[in-house]
Enzyme design. Structure first.
Site, PDB file in Angstrom:
ATOM      1  N   GLU A 144       7.386  21.879 -17.549  1.00 60.39           N
ATOM      2  CA  GLU A 144       6.213  22.191 -16.731  1.00 60.39           C
ATOM      3  C   GLU A 144       6.525  22.077 -15.238  1.00 60.39           C
ATOM      4  O   GLU A 144       6.051  22.884 -14.428  1.00 60.39           O
ATOM      5  CB  GLU A 144       5.049  21.267 -17.097  1.00 60.39           C
ATOM      6  N   ASP A 215      12.818  26.556 -19.112  1.00 64.34           N
ATOM      7  CA  ASP A 215      13.721  25.748 -19.940  1.00 64.34           C
ATOM      8  C   ASP A 215      15.021  25.465 -19.195  1.00 64.34           C
ATOM      9  O   ASP A 215      15.491  24.325 -19.152  1.00 64.34           O
ATOM     10  CB  ASP A 215      14.046  26.477 -21.243  1.00 64.34           C
TER      11      ASP A 215
END
Length: 421
Positions: A144, A215
């Site tokens: 996030e 990611d």
């Protein structure tokens, strides 16, 4: 783990486009393999120009305030301190640094999380309980955080016309509330239509490219902060396996964040480029998981009985005993919680969460003199610790000493402000 970019684009596809950590941060000390650093995307100034940082902050802040007004936030000092310690430890590895990031806990069992502009990260209580290690939780938070540092919303706004900050903030808050409530696409759409009066497509498109970038970048933060990089693949794999529990049920996190074997394999390949890291879960992780479990339990859930059964089976782990004490306090049996917490402090005297809980238990049991003595000791051991100071002040006010409580909180505020400046 939603970057709100695709949601905004979907909503406006046919419309004119007119949101202190208590512990020291750990600086980047892990050298990133060149194979990884060479693949990290460069951020241009055009994205920030499209949506300046001041406007991004306003959008994220507006979302947080709307969640608060809807009583969706778990505003617990202990949980907030812990999440911000982990989060800022991760964000400090980025070029943005950790000072402008804010990590909040959304009170919902839905296994999901979200990133909003301006450094605002929302972690659902459900995903905290879903993790098994601190590195798994940190992996979710690193992902996030990367959505924010990569300015995914601002970069997509480059392809659209200008939309007012207020309109974007209102839209994103409606979506976030829908996701937190676990209502899926229908709830989200209802919120969007109600708040904006705009037509929106039935399904919110999702950008795999954005997720893969989060990611990649998030893993660099994860490794540099000292967490296990393999935890990112571990948590994604656990989420993917959830879809097999029931054929007609797909978890919210998989609706929002498609995870497949290719994405997991890519995460494992990248993690393999780092030295192995053992489980580094701190004692605080287990305490906070137990705390979240007790604070978010449904009214019909008999946690006291569940903890008693665990203990009877020989489970005397730190998190179990702490959870048992909290469950007793929630059931108005604080006097029984006191000796449990006293024993834990004798075993783990370095953990401020235990002192805070003991002081609260003593106060609830009517032992105000002992409670104040516990908090005075905690203040000496953990000066300017936010949860300890807040709980101490609450106890002072309950004892009628509002003047001392005011002075205590004012001193804390001044020190926090000085640290920020």
């Amino acid at each position: 783990m939603r970057a709100f970019v695709p949601v905004v684009l979907a909503a406006f596809v046919n419309a004119t486009m007119v949101a202190a950590a208590a512990q020291p941060l750990i600086p980047m000390t892990t050298g990133l393999p060149s194979a990884i650093t060479s693949e990290l995307p460069d951020l241009g100034s055009a994205a920030q120009a499209a949506l300046p940082m001041s406007e991004q902050y306003q959008i994220g802040y507006s979302e947080a305030m709307q969640l608060r007004e809807q009583h969706q936030l778990l505003e617990d000092p202990e949980v907030s301190e812990y999440l911000n310690w982990i989060g800022k430890r991760l964000a400090s590895q980025s070029k943005m640094g950790g000072a402008d990031f804010h990590y909040l806990c959304v009170n919902t069992p839905v296994i999901n999380s979200a990133a909003a502009p301006g450094g605002w990260i929302f972690i659902n209580s459900g995903i905290i309980l879903f993790t098994n290690t601190e590195s798994e939780l940190a992996a979710v938070m690193a992902h996030e955080t990367a959505h924010v540092t990569q300015m995914h919303i601002a970069r997509e706004v480059l392809n659209q016309q200008h939309q007012s900050v207020e309109s974007i903030a209102t839209m994103l808050a409606a979506i976030l509330l829908g996701a937190a409530g676990g209502g899926g696409g229908d709830a989200i759409m209802g919120g969007m239509v109600a708040s904006q009066g705009l037509a929106a497509q039935e399904e919110i498109d999702y950008s795999r490219q954005v997720e893969e970038e989060a990611d990649r970048v998030g893993m660099t933060y994860l490794a540099a902060a000292g967490f296990d990089p393999q935890a990112m693949a571990d948590i994604w794999e656990k989420m993917m396996r959830m879809s097999g529990v029931q054929d007609d049920w797909v978890p919210a996190v998989l609706q929002d964040h498609p995870i497949d074997s290719v994405r997991i394999a890519d995460a494992r390949d990248r993690a393999a480029q780092y030295p192995p890291v053992p489980d580094t879960s701190s004692p605080d992780y287990y305490l906070i998981r137990a705390r979240v479990r007790v604070l978010t339990a449904s009214s019909g859930e008999d946690l006291q009985r569940q903890y008693a059964e665990r203990i009877a089976r020989g489970d005397h782990r730190l998190g179990t005993m702490y959870g048992d004490a909290l469950a007793l306090m929630e059931d108005n049996e604080a006097a029984r919680a006191v000796p449990i917490l006293e024993t834990l402090i004798r075993q783990h005297g370095e953990l401020h969460l235990l002192y805070s809980a003991l002081g609260q238990a003593e106060a609830k049991a009517g032992r105000m003199k002992q409670a104040l003595a516990t908090f005075r000791q905690a203040e000496r051991l953990f000066p300017d610790n936010v949860p300890v100071t807040v709980r101490y002040a609450q106890t002072l006010m309950a004892d009628g000493d509002n003047r001392e409580a005011h002075a205590l909180l004012l001193h804390l505020f001044d020190n926090v402000q000085a640290a920020i400046e």
